[in-house]
Design an enzyme around this catalytic site. Structure first.
Site, PDB file in Angstrom:
ATOM      1  N   VAL A  68       0.865  -1.187   0.000  1.00  0.00           N
ATOM      2  CA  VAL A  68       0.000   0.000   0.000  1.00  0.00           C
ATOM      3  C   VAL A  68       0.894   1.226   0.000  1.00  0.00           C
ATOM      4  O   VAL A  68       1.787   1.359   0.846  1.00  0.00           O
ATOM      5  CB  VAL A  68      -0.953   0.016   1.227  1.00  0.00           C
ATOM      6  CG1 VAL A  68      -1.726   1.332   1.276  1.00  0.00           C
ATOM      7  CG2 VAL A  68      -1.920  -1.159   1.164  1.00  0.00           C
ATOM      8  N   SER A 113       4.507   4.021   3.034  1.00  0.00           N
ATOM      9  CA  SER A 113       3.982   2.799   2.418  1.00  0.00           C
ATOM     10  C   SER A 113       4.147   1.649   3.406  1.00  0.00           C
ATOM     11  O   SER A 113       4.791   1.803   4.446  1.00  0.00           O
ATOM     12  CB  SER A 113       4.731   2.490   1.121  1.00  0.00           C
ATOM     13  OG  SER A 113       6.122   2.439   1.369  1.00  0.00           O
ATOM     14  N   LYS A 114       3.584   0.516   3.102  1.00  0.00           N
ATOM     15  CA  LYS A 114       3.766  -0.690   3.925  1.00  0.00           C
ATOM     16  C   LYS A 114       3.295  -1.874   3.101  1.00  0.00           C
ATOM     17  O   LYS A 114       2.495  -1.716   2.176  1.00  0.00           O
ATOM     18  CB  LYS A 114       2.910  -0.597   5.198  1.00  0.00           C
ATOM     19  CG  LYS A 114       3.408  -1.455   6.334  1.00  0.00           C
ATOM     20  CD  LYS A 114       4.604  -0.838   7.017  1.00  0.00           C
ATOM     21  CE  LYS A 114       5.014  -1.549   8.269  1.00  0.00           C
ATOM     22  NZ  LYS A 114       5.978  -0.768   9.052  1.00  0.00           N
ATOM     23  N   GLY A 115       3.741  -3.053   3.456  1.00  0.00           N
ATOM     24  CA  GLY A 115       3.283  -4.227   2.723  1.00  0.00           C
ATOM     25  C   GLY A 115       3.869  -5.487   3.275  1.00  0.00           C
ATOM     26  O   GLY A 115       4.438  -5.503   4.362  1.00  0.00           O
ATOM     27  N   ASP A 154      10.756  -5.473   8.508  1.00  0.00           N
ATOM     28  CA  ASP A 154       9.690  -5.270   9.491  1.00  0.00           C
ATOM     29  C   ASP A 154       9.485  -6.638  10.158  1.00  0.00           C
ATOM     30  O   ASP A 154      10.420  -7.432  10.184  1.00  0.00           O
ATOM     31  CB  ASP A 154       8.425  -4.766   8.769  1.00  0.00           C
ATOM     32  CG  ASP A 154       7.443  -4.079   9.690  1.00  0.00           C
ATOM     33  OD1 ASP A 154       7.398  -2.853   9.689  1.00  0.00           O
ATOM     34  OD2 ASP A 154       6.706  -4.762  10.425  1.00  0.00           O
TER      35      ASP A 154
END
Ligand code: NAD
Length: 422
Positions: A68, A113-115, A154
Protein backbone atom coordinates in the site's frame (compact mmCIF):
# COMPACT_ATOMS: atom_id res chain seq x y z
CA UNK A 1 13.58 -7.71 13.42
CA UNK A 2 13.48 -11.05 15.18
CA UNK A 3 10.77 -13.63 14.56
CA UNK A 4 9.48 -13.56 18.15
CA UNK A 5 6.96 -10.77 17.70
CA UNK A 6 3.44 -12.16 17.85
CA UNK A 7 0.98 -10.85 15.29
CA UNK A 8 0.08 -7.23 15.91
CA UNK A 9 -3.54 -6.32 15.46
CA UNK A 10 -3.56 -3.01 13.63
CA UNK A 11 -6.32 -0.79 14.93
CA UNK A 12 -7.94 2.18 13.29
CA UNK A 13 -6.55 4.61 15.91
CA UNK A 14 -4.23 6.21 13.35
CA UNK A 15 -7.18 7.17 11.13
CA UNK A 16 -9.12 8.41 14.14
CA UNK A 17 -6.21 10.57 15.32
CA UNK A 18 -5.82 11.95 11.79
CA UNK A 19 -9.53 12.85 11.61
CA UNK A 20 -9.26 14.48 15.06
CA UNK A 21 -6.26 16.55 13.93
CA UNK A 22 -7.96 17.55 10.65
CA UNK A 23 -11.10 18.63 12.53
CA UNK A 24 -8.97 20.73 14.88
CA UNK A 25 -7.14 22.32 11.94
CA UNK A 26 -10.42 23.10 10.20
CA UNK A 27 -11.87 24.65 13.36
CA UNK A 28 -8.79 26.86 13.68
CA UNK A 29 -9.18 27.87 10.02
CA UNK A 30 -5.60 26.93 9.23
CA UNK A 31 -6.13 28.12 5.66
CA UNK A 32 -5.65 24.59 4.33
CA UNK A 33 -7.89 23.28 1.58
CA UNK A 34 -10.40 20.93 3.33
CA UNK A 35 -10.42 18.61 0.29
CA UNK A 36 -6.64 18.19 0.50
CA UNK A 37 -6.89 17.54 4.23
CA UNK A 38 -9.44 14.79 3.60
CA UNK A 39 -7.35 13.34 0.74
CA UNK A 40 -4.73 12.39 3.31
CA UNK A 41 -7.04 9.71 4.67
CA UNK A 42 -6.90 7.63 1.50
CA UNK A 43 -3.93 5.70 0.11
CA UNK A 44 -2.82 6.67 -3.37
CA UNK A 45 -2.19 3.13 -4.57
CA UNK A 46 -2.90 -0.41 -3.36
CA UNK A 47 -1.28 -3.45 -4.92
CA UNK A 48 -2.52 -6.99 -4.26
CA UNK A 49 -0.58 -9.91 -5.75
CA UNK A 50 -0.92 -13.68 -5.76
CA UNK A 51 2.71 -14.72 -5.27
CA UNK A 52 3.48 -18.25 -6.53
CA UNK A 53 6.03 -20.57 -4.95
CA UNK A 54 7.32 -23.97 -6.07
CA UNK A 55 8.11 -25.79 -2.80
CA UNK A 56 11.30 -27.83 -2.49
CA UNK A 57 9.22 -31.01 -2.79
CA UNK A 58 7.84 -29.84 -6.17
CA UNK A 59 4.37 -28.82 -4.88
CA UNK A 60 2.92 -25.51 -6.04
CA UNK A 61 1.44 -23.00 -3.57
CA UNK A 62 0.69 -19.27 -3.62
CA UNK A 63 0.44 -16.48 -1.05
CA UNK A 64 -1.19 -13.05 -1.08
CA UNK A 65 1.26 -10.16 -1.21
CA UNK A 66 0.45 -6.50 -0.64
CA UNK A 67 1.96 -3.07 -1.03
CA UNK A 68 0.00 0.00 0.00
CA UNK A 69 1.46 3.34 -1.10
CA UNK A 70 -0.21 5.96 1.02
CA UNK A 71 1.22 9.35 0.08
CA UNK A 72 4.27 10.47 -1.90
CA UNK A 73 3.78 14.25 -1.96
CA UNK A 74 7.03 14.80 -0.01
CA UNK A 75 9.18 12.13 -1.67
CA UNK A 76 9.32 8.42 -2.56
CA UNK A 77 7.12 6.07 -0.55
CA UNK A 78 8.94 4.47 2.41
CA UNK A 79 7.86 1.58 4.62
CA UNK A 80 8.52 -1.94 5.87
CA UNK A 81 7.72 -5.39 4.51
CA UNK A 82 6.17 -7.96 6.89
CA UNK A 83 6.03 -11.72 6.33
CA UNK A 84 3.26 -13.01 8.59
CA UNK A 85 0.15 -15.17 8.01
CA UNK A 86 -2.18 -12.40 9.15
CA UNK A 87 -0.77 -9.63 6.94
CA UNK A 88 -3.68 -8.09 5.04
CA UNK A 89 -4.62 -5.01 3.09
CA UNK A 90 -6.31 -3.35 6.08
CA UNK A 91 -3.19 -3.57 8.25
CA UNK A 92 -0.96 -2.40 5.38
CA UNK A 93 -3.26 0.60 4.82
CA UNK A 94 -3.06 1.75 8.45
CA UNK A 95 0.68 1.27 8.73
CA UNK A 96 1.33 3.01 5.38
CA UNK A 97 -0.68 5.99 6.64
CA UNK A 98 1.39 5.98 9.86
CA UNK A 99 4.60 6.01 7.79
CA UNK A 100 3.48 9.08 5.80
CA UNK A 101 2.93 10.91 9.10
CA UNK A 102 6.20 9.66 10.63
CA UNK A 103 8.43 10.71 7.72
CA UNK A 104 6.68 14.10 7.68
CA UNK A 105 6.99 14.76 11.42
CA UNK A 106 10.76 14.24 11.36
CA UNK A 107 10.93 16.15 8.06
CA UNK A 108 12.74 13.60 5.90
CA UNK A 109 11.92 13.63 2.17
CA UNK A 110 9.79 10.49 2.00
CA UNK A 111 6.14 9.52 1.91
CA UNK A 112 4.65 6.40 3.47
CA UNK A 113 3.98 2.80 2.42
CA UNK A 114 3.77 -0.69 3.93
CA UNK A 115 3.28 -4.23 2.72
CA UNK A 116 4.25 -7.81 2.95
CA UNK A 117 3.21 -11.38 2.28
CA UNK A 118 0.60 -13.38 4.19
CA UNK A 119 2.95 -16.28 4.92
CA UNK A 120 4.53 -17.91 7.97
CA UNK A 121 8.22 -17.85 7.05
CA UNK A 122 8.94 -20.47 9.75
CA UNK A 123 7.09 -22.99 7.56
CA UNK A 124 9.46 -22.35 4.61
CA UNK A 125 13.00 -23.54 4.02
CA UNK A 126 15.63 -20.86 3.49
CA UNK A 127 15.67 -21.52 -0.27
CA UNK A 128 11.85 -21.32 -0.43
CA UNK A 129 11.96 -18.02 1.47
CA UNK A 130 14.53 -16.69 -0.99
CA UNK A 131 12.46 -17.79 -4.04
CA UNK A 132 9.29 -16.25 -2.58
CA UNK A 133 11.09 -12.95 -1.85
CA UNK A 134 12.59 -12.84 -5.35
CA UNK A 135 9.23 -13.58 -7.05
CA UNK A 136 7.48 -10.90 -4.95
CA UNK A 137 10.22 -8.37 -5.87
CA UNK A 138 9.97 -9.25 -9.54
CA UNK A 139 6.15 -8.97 -9.48
CA UNK A 140 6.36 -5.55 -7.79
CA UNK A 141 8.47 -4.52 -10.81
CA UNK A 142 8.64 -0.76 -11.29
CA UNK A 143 6.41 -0.16 -8.27
CA UNK A 144 9.50 -0.18 -6.04
CA UNK A 145 12.77 1.65 -6.62
CA UNK A 146 15.07 4.20 -4.94
CA UNK A 147 12.98 7.08 -6.28
CA UNK A 148 9.63 5.28 -6.18
CA UNK A 149 9.06 3.18 -3.05
CA UNK A 150 11.76 1.91 -0.67
CA UNK A 151 10.93 -1.15 1.47
CA UNK A 152 12.74 -2.06 4.70
CA UNK A 153 12.73 -4.91 7.25
CA UNK A 154 9.69 -5.27 9.49
CA UNK A 155 8.08 -8.20 11.34
CA UNK A 156 9.82 -11.46 10.29
CA UNK A 157 11.94 -9.83 7.59
CA UNK A 158 15.61 -8.96 7.95
CA UNK A 159 18.83 -7.78 6.29
CA UNK A 160 19.19 -11.07 4.34
CA UNK A 161 15.75 -10.61 2.77
CA UNK A 162 16.71 -7.03 1.85
CA UNK A 163 19.89 -8.40 0.21
CA UNK A 164 17.81 -10.77 -1.99
CA UNK A 165 15.58 -7.82 -3.00
CA UNK A 166 18.67 -5.76 -3.97
CA UNK A 167 19.91 -8.64 -6.13
CA UNK A 168 16.55 -9.38 -7.79
CA UNK A 169 15.84 -5.70 -8.47
CA UNK A 170 19.30 -5.29 -10.07
CA UNK A 171 18.47 -7.95 -12.70
CA UNK A 172 15.95 -5.69 -14.42
CA UNK A 173 16.91 -2.21 -13.25
CA UNK A 174 20.70 -2.30 -12.85
CA UNK A 175 22.67 -2.07 -9.64
CA UNK A 176 20.99 0.10 -7.04
CA UNK A 177 21.48 -0.31 -3.29
CA UNK A 178 18.96 2.47 -2.59
CA UNK A 179 15.99 0.23 -3.51
CA UNK A 180 15.72 -0.93 0.13
CA UNK A 181 17.12 0.08 3.51
CA UNK A 182 18.10 -2.10 6.47
CA UNK A 183 20.63 -3.91 4.27
CA UNK A 184 23.73 -5.74 5.52
CA UNK A 185 26.73 -3.38 5.92
CA UNK A 186 28.52 -5.26 3.11
CA UNK A 187 25.70 -4.30 0.70
CA UNK A 188 25.31 -0.61 1.46
CA UNK A 189 23.77 -0.72 4.94
CA UNK A 190 24.44 2.11 7.40
CA UNK A 191 26.34 1.97 10.65
CA UNK A 192 24.03 2.72 13.56
CA UNK A 193 20.82 1.38 11.94
CA UNK A 194 20.49 -1.44 14.51
CA UNK A 195 20.46 0.97 17.49
CA UNK A 196 18.67 3.84 15.71
CA UNK A 197 15.10 3.37 16.95
CA UNK A 198 16.26 2.74 20.53
CA UNK A 199 18.53 5.79 20.37
CA UNK A 200 15.64 7.90 19.08
CA UNK A 201 13.47 6.66 21.96
CA UNK A 202 16.21 7.62 24.43
CA UNK A 203 16.32 11.13 22.91
CA UNK A 204 12.51 11.40 23.18
CA UNK A 205 12.65 10.35 26.86
CA UNK A 206 15.38 12.92 27.58
CA UNK A 207 13.52 15.77 25.85
CA UNK A 208 10.17 14.87 27.45
CA UNK A 209 11.75 14.71 30.93
CA UNK A 210 13.42 18.09 30.39
CA UNK A 211 10.09 19.61 29.34
CA UNK A 212 8.32 18.15 32.37
CA UNK A 213 11.24 19.02 34.69
CA UNK A 214 11.68 15.39 35.68
CA UNK A 215 15.14 14.54 37.00
CA UNK A 216 16.16 11.39 35.16
CA UNK A 217 19.06 10.49 37.46
CA UNK A 218 17.71 7.39 39.17
CA UNK A 219 14.24 7.77 37.60
CA UNK A 220 12.42 4.43 37.10
CA UNK A 221 11.84 3.43 33.48
CA UNK A 222 9.65 0.48 32.53
CA UNK A 223 9.70 -1.15 29.07
CA UNK A 224 7.18 -3.53 27.53
CA UNK A 225 9.32 -5.74 25.26
CA UNK A 226 13.02 -6.55 25.16
CA UNK A 227 13.63 -6.89 21.41
CA UNK A 228 15.58 -4.60 19.08
CA UNK A 229 13.98 -1.30 20.08
CA UNK A 230 13.58 -1.96 23.81
CA UNK A 231 16.98 -3.55 24.44
CA UNK A 232 18.91 -0.73 22.74
CA UNK A 233 16.57 1.85 24.28
CA UNK A 234 16.98 0.39 27.79
CA UNK A 235 20.77 0.25 27.56
CA UNK A 236 21.06 3.84 26.27
CA UNK A 237 18.62 5.19 28.84
CA UNK A 238 20.75 3.73 31.65
CA UNK A 239 24.13 4.62 30.11
CA UNK A 240 23.41 8.08 28.74
CA UNK A 241 20.62 9.39 30.98
CA UNK A 242 21.46 7.74 34.30
CA UNK A 243 17.91 6.42 34.78
CA UNK A 244 17.28 2.85 35.95
CA UNK A 245 15.29 0.26 34.08
CA UNK A 246 12.83 -1.43 36.45
CA UNK A 247 10.98 -3.77 34.08
CA UNK A 248 11.18 -5.46 30.67
CA UNK A 249 9.16 -8.28 29.07
CA UNK A 250 8.95 -10.92 26.39
CA UNK A 251 5.87 -12.65 24.97
CA UNK A 252 5.96 -15.21 27.83
CA UNK A 253 5.95 -12.69 30.67
CA UNK A 254 7.74 -9.86 32.41
CA UNK A 255 10.39 -9.12 35.05
CA UNK A 256 10.16 -6.19 37.47
CA UNK A 257 12.10 -4.81 40.42
CA UNK A 258 11.24 -1.32 41.67
CA UNK A 259 14.93 -0.76 42.55
CA UNK A 260 16.20 -1.85 39.14
CA UNK A 261 18.25 -4.92 38.16
CA UNK A 262 21.39 -5.92 36.28
CA UNK A 263 20.31 -4.96 32.74
CA UNK A 264 23.26 -6.50 30.89
CA UNK A 265 22.79 -9.68 32.96
CA UNK A 266 19.12 -9.77 31.88
CA UNK A 267 20.11 -9.25 28.22
CA UNK A 268 22.61 -12.12 28.36
CA UNK A 269 20.02 -14.30 30.14
CA UNK A 270 17.35 -13.46 27.51
CA UNK A 271 19.73 -14.26 24.64
CA UNK A 272 20.77 -17.57 26.19
CA UNK A 273 17.34 -18.77 27.39
CA UNK A 274 15.10 -17.11 24.75
CA UNK A 275 13.01 -15.82 27.65
CA UNK A 276 13.29 -14.02 30.99
CA UNK A 277 11.61 -16.48 33.39
CA UNK A 278 14.03 -17.56 36.12
CA UNK A 279 16.22 -14.43 36.01
CA UNK A 280 17.34 -13.74 39.59
CA UNK A 281 16.52 -10.72 41.76
CA UNK A 282 13.24 -9.72 40.09
CA UNK A 283 9.52 -10.47 40.32
CA UNK A 284 8.02 -12.54 37.49
CA UNK A 285 4.62 -11.32 36.25
CA UNK A 286 2.32 -11.07 33.24
CA UNK A 287 2.63 -8.34 30.64
CA UNK A 288 -0.69 -6.89 31.80
CA UNK A 289 0.60 -6.64 35.37
CA UNK A 290 3.88 -5.08 34.22
CA UNK A 291 2.23 -2.12 32.48
CA UNK A 292 0.63 -0.90 35.71
CA UNK A 293 3.66 -1.21 38.04
CA UNK A 294 5.24 1.80 39.78
CA UNK A 295 7.52 3.77 37.44
CA UNK A 296 8.21 7.32 36.25
CA UNK A 297 8.44 6.61 32.51
CA UNK A 298 6.55 3.84 30.70
CA UNK A 299 7.77 2.73 27.26
CA UNK A 300 5.52 0.28 25.41
CA UNK A 301 8.05 -1.19 22.96
CA UNK A 302 6.61 -4.50 21.77
CA UNK A 303 3.12 -4.56 20.35
CA UNK A 304 0.28 -2.57 18.87
CA UNK A 305 -2.62 -1.78 21.27
CA UNK A 306 -0.67 -2.23 24.52
CA UNK A 307 -2.51 0.62 26.26
CA UNK A 308 -6.25 0.05 26.30
CA UNK A 309 -9.28 1.00 28.37
CA UNK A 310 -8.46 -1.90 30.70
CA UNK A 311 -5.13 -0.44 31.87
CA UNK A 312 -5.13 3.30 30.97
CA UNK A 313 -6.72 4.24 34.30
CA UNK A 314 -4.11 2.28 36.29
CA UNK A 315 -0.86 3.34 34.65
CA UNK A 316 1.44 4.92 37.26
CA UNK A 317 3.95 6.63 34.97
CA UNK A 318 3.81 10.39 34.48
CA UNK A 319 5.45 10.13 31.03
CA UNK A 320 4.60 7.53 28.34
CA UNK A 321 6.94 7.26 25.35
CA UNK A 322 5.47 5.13 22.55
CA UNK A 323 8.29 3.04 21.12
CA UNK A 324 5.92 0.55 19.44
CA UNK A 325 3.71 1.62 16.55
CA UNK A 326 0.02 2.26 17.17
CA UNK A 327 0.33 1.09 20.80
CA UNK A 328 -2.39 3.27 22.41
CA UNK A 329 -6.05 2.87 21.52
CA UNK A 330 -7.81 6.18 20.85
CA UNK A 331 -10.20 5.86 23.86
CA UNK A 332 -7.30 4.99 26.17
CA UNK A 333 -5.36 8.00 24.86
CA UNK A 334 -8.21 10.23 26.04
CA UNK A 335 -7.96 8.66 29.53
CA UNK A 336 -4.18 9.27 29.68
CA UNK A 337 -4.77 12.89 28.64
CA UNK A 338 -7.45 13.38 31.29
CA UNK A 339 -5.09 11.96 33.93
CA UNK A 340 -2.39 14.46 32.92
CA UNK A 341 0.03 11.79 31.67
CA UNK A 342 2.45 13.26 29.14
CA UNK A 343 2.46 11.04 26.02
CA UNK A 344 5.14 11.20 23.30
CA UNK A 345 3.42 9.62 20.27
CA UNK A 346 4.86 6.78 18.18
CA UNK A 347 5.23 8.85 14.99
CA UNK A 348 7.78 10.99 16.86
CA UNK A 349 9.20 8.64 19.52
CA UNK A 350 10.10 5.70 17.27
CA UNK A 351 11.10 7.66 14.17
CA UNK A 352 14.84 7.14 14.80
CA UNK A 353 14.78 3.98 12.66
CA UNK A 354 13.36 5.62 9.56
CA UNK A 355 15.66 8.62 10.04
CA UNK A 356 18.74 6.39 9.87
CA UNK A 357 17.12 4.52 6.94
CA UNK A 358 17.06 7.91 5.22
CA UNK A 359 20.76 8.35 6.05
CA UNK A 360 21.38 4.89 4.53
CA UNK A 361 19.59 5.93 1.32
CA UNK A 362 21.60 9.19 1.19
CA UNK A 363 24.86 7.23 1.64
CA UNK A 364 23.82 4.82 -1.15
CA UNK A 365 23.34 7.70 -3.60
CA UNK A 366 26.72 9.23 -2.83
CA UNK A 367 28.48 5.85 -2.36
CA UNK A 368 30.23 7.52 0.55
CA UNK A 369 29.74 5.90 3.95
CA UNK A 370 29.59 7.76 7.25
CA UNK A 371 31.37 7.11 10.53
CA UNK A 372 29.09 6.06 13.42
CA UNK A 373 29.70 9.42 15.15
CA UNK A 374 28.21 11.26 12.17
CA UNK A 375 25.15 8.98 12.06
CA UNK A 376 24.56 9.57 15.77
CA UNK A 377 25.00 13.33 15.64
CA UNK A 378 22.72 13.74 12.59
CA UNK A 379 20.10 11.53 14.28
CA UNK A 380 20.36 13.64 17.42
CA UNK A 381 19.91 16.86 15.43
CA UNK A 382 16.93 15.50 13.45
CA UNK A 383 15.13 14.07 16.49
CA UNK A 384 15.63 17.19 18.64
CA UNK A 385 14.44 19.47 15.83
CA UNK A 386 11.32 17.31 15.37
CA UNK A 387 10.65 17.19 19.12
CA UNK A 388 10.96 20.99 19.42
CA UNK A 389 8.69 21.59 16.43
CA UNK A 390 5.99 19.28 17.84
CA UNK A 391 6.32 20.70 21.32
CA UNK A 392 6.03 24.32 20.19
CA UNK A 393 3.05 23.53 17.92
CA UNK A 394 1.35 21.72 20.81
CA UNK A 395 1.93 24.66 23.17
CA UNK A 396 0.88 27.35 20.67
CA UNK A 397 -2.36 25.57 19.79
CA UNK A 398 -3.00 23.99 23.18
CA UNK A 399 -2.86 20.46 21.88
CA UNK A 400 -1.51 17.18 23.21
CA UNK A 401 1.90 16.11 21.89
CA UNK A 402 0.07 13.54 19.75
CA UNK A 403 -2.18 16.14 18.15
CA UNK A 404 0.83 18.46 17.85
CA UNK A 405 2.74 15.75 15.96
CA UNK A 406 -0.23 14.94 13.70
CA UNK A 407 -0.74 18.65 12.99
CA UNK A 408 2.93 19.20 12.05
CA UNK A 409 2.91 16.10 9.83
CA UNK A 410 -0.42 16.77 8.11
CA UNK A 411 0.44 20.42 7.46
CA UNK A 412 3.76 19.42 5.84
CA UNK A 413 2.08 16.82 3.63
CA UNK A 414 -0.78 19.08 2.63
CA UNK A 415 1.60 21.95 1.86
CA UNK A 416 3.59 19.66 -0.45
CA UNK A 417 0.38 18.43 -2.12
CA UNK A 418 -0.82 21.99 -2.68
CA UNK A 419 2.55 23.13 -4.09
CA UNK A 420 2.64 20.19 -6.46
CA UNK A 421 -0.89 20.94 -7.59
CA UNK A 422 -2.37 17.63 -6.51
P1 NAD B 1 11.38 -7.31 18.07
O1 NAD B 1 10.70 -8.42 17.37
O2 NAD B 1 12.85 -7.21 18.03
O3 NAD B 1 10.98 -7.31 19.63
C1 NAD B 1 9.68 -7.42 20.07
C2 NAD B 1 9.71 -7.73 21.55
O4 NAD B 1 8.37 -7.83 21.99
C3 NAD B 1 10.39 -9.03 21.92
O5 NAD B 1 11.14 -8.83 23.09
C4 NAD B 1 9.24 -9.96 22.19
O6 NAD B 1 9.56 -10.98 23.11
C5 NAD B 1 8.24 -8.99 22.79
N1 NAD B 1 6.86 -9.47 22.72
C6 NAD B 1 6.28 -10.21 21.75
N2 NAD B 1 5.00 -10.47 22.08
C7 NAD B 1 4.78 -9.87 23.27
C8 NAD B 1 3.67 -9.77 24.13
N3 NAD B 1 2.51 -10.35 23.85
N4 NAD B 1 3.80 -9.02 25.24
C9 NAD B 1 4.98 -8.43 25.55
N5 NAD B 1 6.07 -8.51 24.80
C10 NAD B 1 5.97 -9.22 23.67
O7 NAD B 1 10.68 -5.99 17.53
P2 NAD B 1 11.23 -4.50 17.56
O8 NAD B 1 12.00 -4.24 16.32
O9 NAD B 1 11.87 -4.23 18.87
O10 NAD B 1 9.87 -3.67 17.41
C11 NAD B 1 9.01 -3.43 18.52
C12 NAD B 1 7.96 -2.41 18.15
O11 NAD B 1 8.58 -1.22 17.69
C13 NAD B 1 6.99 -2.82 17.02
O12 NAD B 1 5.76 -2.21 17.28
C14 NAD B 1 7.58 -2.18 15.80
O13 NAD B 1 6.62 -1.96 14.79
C15 NAD B 1 8.08 -0.87 16.41
N6 NAD B 1 9.12 -0.21 15.64
C16 NAD B 1 10.30 -0.85 15.39
C17 NAD B 1 11.28 -0.19 14.67
C18 NAD B 1 12.62 -0.82 14.42
O14 NAD B 1 13.50 -0.12 13.88
N7 NAD B 1 12.85 -2.06 14.79
C19 NAD B 1 11.04 1.11 14.19
C20 NAD B 1 9.83 1.72 14.47
C21 NAD B 1 8.88 1.05 15.20
Amino acid sequence: MSTTLSKPAASDSVTRYTIQAIDQMKSMDSGRDPDLLRAILKPKCEITLEVPLRRDDGKFVSFQGYRVQHNDARGPYKGGLRFHPAVDIHEARILAHLMSLKTAVVNIPFGGSKGGIAVDPKQLTLRELERLTRTFTSMLGDNIGPLVDIPAPDVNTNAQIMAWIVDEYAKKHGHSYGVVTGKPLELGGSLGRDEATGRGVMIAVREAAAEKKMNLKGARVLFQGFGNVSSFGARLIEQELGAKVVGVSSSQGAIYNKNGFDLSGAEAYYRKNKGLKGFAGVEWMTNDELLVQECDVLIPGALENAITMSNAGKIKASIVVEAANDCTEAEADAVLKERGIFVIPDILANAGGVVVSYFEWVQNFSSHYWEIARVRSELERTMVAAYNQVSSTAKERQLSMRMGAYTVAIERIVRAMALRGM
